[in-house]
Design an enzyme around this catalytic site. Structure first.
Site, PDB file in Angstrom:
ATOM      1  N   CYS A 197      42.124  51.482  26.943  1.00 32.43           N
ATOM      2  CA  CYS A 197      42.620  52.847  26.746  1.00 32.43           C
ATOM      3  C   CYS A 197      41.832  53.844  27.590  1.00 32.43           C
ATOM      4  O   CYS A 197      40.611  53.911  27.492  1.00 32.43           O
ATOM      5  CB  CYS A 197      42.536  53.234  25.279  1.00 32.43           C
ATOM      6  SG  CYS A 197      43.098  54.916  25.054  1.00 32.43           S
ATOM      7  N   GLY A 254      55.634  46.650  30.505  1.00 38.74           N
ATOM      8  CA  GLY A 254      55.560  47.910  29.772  1.00 38.74           C
ATOM      9  C   GLY A 254      56.696  48.843  30.147  1.00 38.74           C
ATOM     10  O   GLY A 254      57.832  48.708  29.677  1.00 38.74           O
ATOM     11  N   LYS A 256      43.267  42.644  25.966  1.00 41.19           N
ATOM     12  CA  LYS A 256      43.949  43.322  27.066  1.00 41.19           C
ATOM     13  C   LYS A 256      43.002  44.372  27.605  1.00 41.19           C
ATOM     14  O   LYS A 256      42.413  45.139  26.827  1.00 41.19           O
ATOM     15  CB  LYS A 256      45.242  43.965  26.559  1.00 41.19           C
ATOM     16  CG  LYS A 256      46.029  44.724  27.609  1.00 41.19           C
ATOM     17  CD  LYS A 256      47.422  45.059  27.083  1.00 41.19           C
ATOM     18  CE  LYS A 256      48.234  45.874  28.051  1.00 41.19           C
ATOM     19  NZ  LYS A 256      47.843  47.289  28.077  1.00 41.19           N
ATOM     20  N   ASN A 265      49.657  42.243  34.313  1.00 38.75           N
ATOM     21  CA  ASN A 265      50.359  43.453  33.853  1.00 38.75           C
ATOM     22  C   ASN A 265      50.221  44.561  34.891  1.00 38.75           C
ATOM     23  O   ASN A 265      49.151  44.761  35.446  1.00 38.75           O
ATOM     24  CB  ASN A 265      49.777  43.905  32.511  1.00 38.75           C
ATOM     25  CG  ASN A 265      50.307  45.242  32.029  1.00 38.75           C
ATOM     26  OD1 ASN A 265      49.535  46.123  31.676  1.00 38.75           O
ATOM     27  ND2 ASN A 265      51.611  45.413  32.018  1.00 38.75           N
ATOM     28  N   MET A 313      52.806  49.557  23.466  1.00 40.21           N
ATOM     29  CA  MET A 313      52.883  50.950  23.923  1.00 40.21           C
ATOM     30  C   MET A 313      52.927  51.846  22.695  1.00 40.21           C
ATOM     31  O   MET A 313      53.898  51.808  21.916  1.00 40.21           O
ATOM     32  CB  MET A 313      54.114  51.167  24.804  1.00 40.21           C
ATOM     33  CG  MET A 313      53.971  50.540  26.184  1.00 40.21           C
ATOM     34  SD  MET A 313      55.386  50.857  27.262  1.00 40.21           S
ATOM     35  CE  MET A 313      56.565  49.636  26.694  1.00 40.21           C
ATOM     36  N   ALA A 314      51.858  52.619  22.545  1.00 37.07           N
ATOM     37  CA  ALA A 314      51.752  53.524  21.401  1.00 37.07           C
ATOM     38  C   ALA A 314      52.943  54.476  21.411  1.00 37.07           C
ATOM     39  O   ALA A 314      53.326  54.999  22.458  1.00 37.07           O
ATOM     40  CB  ALA A 314      50.447  54.301  21.488  1.00 37.07           C
ATOM     41  N   ASP A 321      53.425  47.354  36.750  1.00 40.27           N
ATOM     42  CA  ASP A 321      54.489  47.619  37.724  1.00 40.27           C
ATOM     43  C   ASP A 321      55.568  46.554  37.789  1.00 40.27           C
ATOM     44  O   ASP A 321      56.204  46.406  38.833  1.00 40.27           O
ATOM     45  CB  ASP A 321      53.910  47.846  39.123  1.00 40.27           C
ATOM     46  CG  ASP A 321      53.089  49.116  39.207  1.00 40.27           C
ATOM     47  OD1 ASP A 321      53.066  49.875  38.215  1.00 40.27           O
ATOM     48  OD2 ASP A 321      52.460  49.355  40.254  1.00 40.27           O
TER      49      ASP A 321
HETATM   50  C1  LIG Z   1      53.740  55.285  26.512  1.00 41.47           C
HETATM   51  C2  LIG Z   1      52.686  54.226  26.749  1.00 41.47           C
HETATM   52  C3  LIG Z   1      51.848  53.873  25.723  1.00 41.47           C
HETATM   53  C4  LIG Z   1      50.889  52.866  25.919  1.00 41.47           C
HETATM   54  N1  LIG Z   1      50.117  52.491  24.867  1.00 41.47           N
HETATM   55  C5  LIG Z   1      49.300  51.410  25.012  1.00 41.47           C
HETATM   56  C6  LIG Z   1      48.588  50.891  23.907  1.00 41.47           C
HETATM   57  O1  LIG Z   1      48.652  51.408  22.804  1.00 41.47           O
HETATM   58  N2  LIG Z   1      47.809  49.793  24.106  1.00 41.47           N
HETATM   59  C7  LIG Z   1      47.690  49.193  25.340  1.00 41.47           C
HETATM   60  O2  LIG Z   1      46.976  48.195  25.480  1.00 41.47           O
HETATM   61  N3  LIG Z   1      48.334  49.693  26.403  1.00 41.47           N
HETATM   62  C8  LIG Z   1      49.143  50.751  26.257  1.00 41.47           C
HETATM   63  N4  LIG Z   1      49.852  51.222  27.335  1.00 41.47           N
HETATM   64  C9  LIG Z   1      49.707  50.553  28.622  1.00 41.47           C
HETATM   65  C10 LIG Z   1      50.741  49.444  28.776  1.00 41.47           C
HETATM   66  O3  LIG Z   1      50.569  48.456  27.768  1.00 41.47           O
HETATM   67  C11 LIG Z   1      50.629  48.788  30.150  1.00 41.47           C
HETATM   68  O4  LIG Z   1      49.350  48.212  30.275  1.00 41.47           O
HETATM   69  C12 LIG Z   1      50.821  49.782  31.285  1.00 41.47           C
HETATM   70  O5  LIG Z   1      51.914  50.639  31.041  1.00 41.47           O
HETATM   71  C13 LIG Z   1      51.031  49.054  32.625  1.00 41.47           C
HETATM   72  O6  LIG Z   1      52.135  48.196  32.567  1.00 41.47           O
HETATM   73  P1  LIG Z   1      53.576  48.622  33.163  1.00 41.47           P
HETATM   74  O7  LIG Z   1      53.387  48.996  34.608  1.00 41.47           O
HETATM   75  O8  LIG Z   1      54.431  47.407  32.950  1.00 41.47           O
HETATM   76  O9  LIG Z   1      54.019  49.812  32.369  1.00 41.47           O
HETATM   77  C14 LIG Z   1      50.768  52.243  27.179  1.00 41.47           C
HETATM   78  C15 LIG Z   1      51.616  52.639  28.216  1.00 41.47           C
HETATM   79  C16 LIG Z   1      52.575  53.598  28.022  1.00 41.47           C
HETATM   80  C17 LIG Z   1      53.482  53.960  29.163  1.00 41.47           C
END
Ligand SMILES: Cc1cc2nc3c(=O)[nH]c(=O)nc-3n(C[C@H](O)[C@H](O)[C@H](O)COP(=O)(O)O)c2cc1C
Length: 381
Positions: free
Chosen positions: A110, A238, A152, A214, A26-27, A216
């Site tokens: 992205c 995430g 990913k 991945n 997560m950036a 939720d």
């Molecule tokens: C603040 C934020 C930054 C993210 N940055 C990236 C990233 O840099 N690279 C990436 O592959 N996914 C990024 N994601 C997506 C997450 O890796 C993940 O795929 C997405 O949030 C869904 O998973 P979750 O429901 O567990 O959050 C980001 C998500 C969030 C919320």
């Protein structure tokens, strides 16, 4: 909760990931201090913030700092973004050949308009031949050093442009060590529910390497449910761990067949908040560290009955002493309100139409290089 037994550890090339849990890149979040906090609670693979391959190759100072790992961090896992096979291959060569990382994840999910509009990010997998060329360049550059490369991606651009099965098969054929699917389209962004059936579909199509699911996972029970429903080999977590690094302890417990610990009282949360802020201050300086920390304050307090005034002040905190003063005003005996843990953390935005370059869908085998703007990304997944 149903305890789960017998989920084998995840194998990502030479790495054993046990429990089969991955911190989602997560950036702006999964920097070295945050990973350090998370790692303390349980096993897993903890992926860095996304690094732009071009910035790395050009020696950008901020990027160079972003690839630092704590001396005890093992394995050192880094996510790369790019669109040019040669630039990505060079970045991988430097990272793997320089002994700087133990794992590289490639980001093809992205949804940022500024890159999808140019064919980058989540739009790129439409171009199968280019995707293959990128993966081949990266795997080829990493292989001599024994560093596994993973991918990913999302389900696709939108419901009538789905690319995850093709992308998974390309990865499998080109020698990636695992693939991870965020079960939403780029158009969905973070809205609606993640569609776990797409993870099951990918798992059925990609059989030679691990498939990670991945989307939720908000608590440990969700992780077990995803594995049970989709057959995936591991989970990527995430937003559920934002303000909740101890979720990795709960995940370790349930994958070992134990009950997870109950949610901490606010007093324990306060201790972790203070420590997180200090780790960030050590890493970025007090000013930069506290600026970075502000966004975490709301996540830490999610589910606790804390009033809006102190939340607002915490979200603008600018020094460690001010943070300590504010935290001292909170009642450490507070518990999470019923249902509070499942409140959303992080992005929920979307859906939003995805603008693609003109004629983007016409020829998936077209290998025309993308403009460098498609490479220019600072955040997002
Ligand atoms: C603040 C934020 C930054 C993210 N940055 C990236 C990233 O840099 N690279 C990436 O592959 N996914 C990024 N994601 C997506 C997450 O890796 C993940 O795929 C997405 O949030 C869904 O998973 P979750 O429901 O567990 O959050 C980001 C998500 C969030 C919320």
């Amino acid at each position: 909760m149903t305890a789960h037994r017998g989920q084998p550890p995840l194998r990502i090339g030479p790495l054993t990931v046990d429990p089969p849990v991955v911190l989602a890149p997560m950036a702006g979040v999964t920097n070295a201090p945050f990973r350090r906090l998370c790692r303390r609670y349980g096993g897993g693979l903890y992926v860095s913030e996304m690094i732009t391959a071009r910035a790395l190759v050009e020696g950008n100072a901020k990027t160079v700092r972003m690839i630092t790992f704590a001396p005890d961090e093992q394995p050192r896992s880094l996510q790369l973004y790019g669109t040019d096979p040669a630039v990505l291959g060079e970045a991988v060569h430097r990272l793997a050949g320089g002994g700087l990382v133990d794992h590289i994840d490639l980001n093809f999910g992205c949804p940022a308009p500024k890159v999808t509009r140019r064919g980058g990010g989540a739009a790129l997998p439409v171009k199968r031949a280019l995707l293959r060329a990128i993966v081949r360049a990266c795997v080829g550059a990493a292989q001599p050093y024994g560093v596994p490369v993973t991918m990913k991606f999302r389900m696709g651009v939108r419901d009538d442009v789905l690319t995850s099965v093709d992308a998974g098969r390309i990865g499998e054929e080109e020698g990636v060590a695992a693939v991870a699917l965020h079960a939403r389209t780029a158009e969905q962004l973070y809205s609606g529910a993640a569609r776990w059936d797409a993870i099951a579909e990918l798992k059925a199509a990609v059989t030679a390497i691990p498939v990670l699911g991945n989307g939720d996972i908000q608590d440990a029970a969700d992780a077990l449910a995803m594995v049970a429903e989709t057959g995936c080999d591991g989970v990527v977590v995430g937003r559920g761990c934002l303000g909740r690094p101890w979720l990795f302890g709960e995940l370790e417990a349930v994958f070992a067949g134990r009950e997870p610990a109950p949610a901490p009282r606010l007093g324990e949360v306060i201790i972790v908040m203070a420590e997180h802020a200090r780790l960030l201050a050590d890493w970025l300086g007090e000013d930069g560290g506290l600026r970075d920390f502000r966004k975490h304050t709301g996540w830490y307090l999610t589910g606790y009955p804390v009033g809006p005034a102190v939340r607002r002040r915490l979200a603008a905190v600018s020094s460690l002493s001010e943070l300590d003063d504010l935290l001292a005003t909170l009642d450490p005996s507070l518990e999470v309100v019923p249902g509070g843990l499942r409140a959303h953390r992080g992005h929920t935005n979307g859906p939003r139409p995805v603008h693609l370059p003109h004629g983007w869908l016409d020829d998936p085998d077209d290998l025309t290089p993308l403009p460098s703007e498609a490479d220019a990304l600072v955040s997002g997944g």
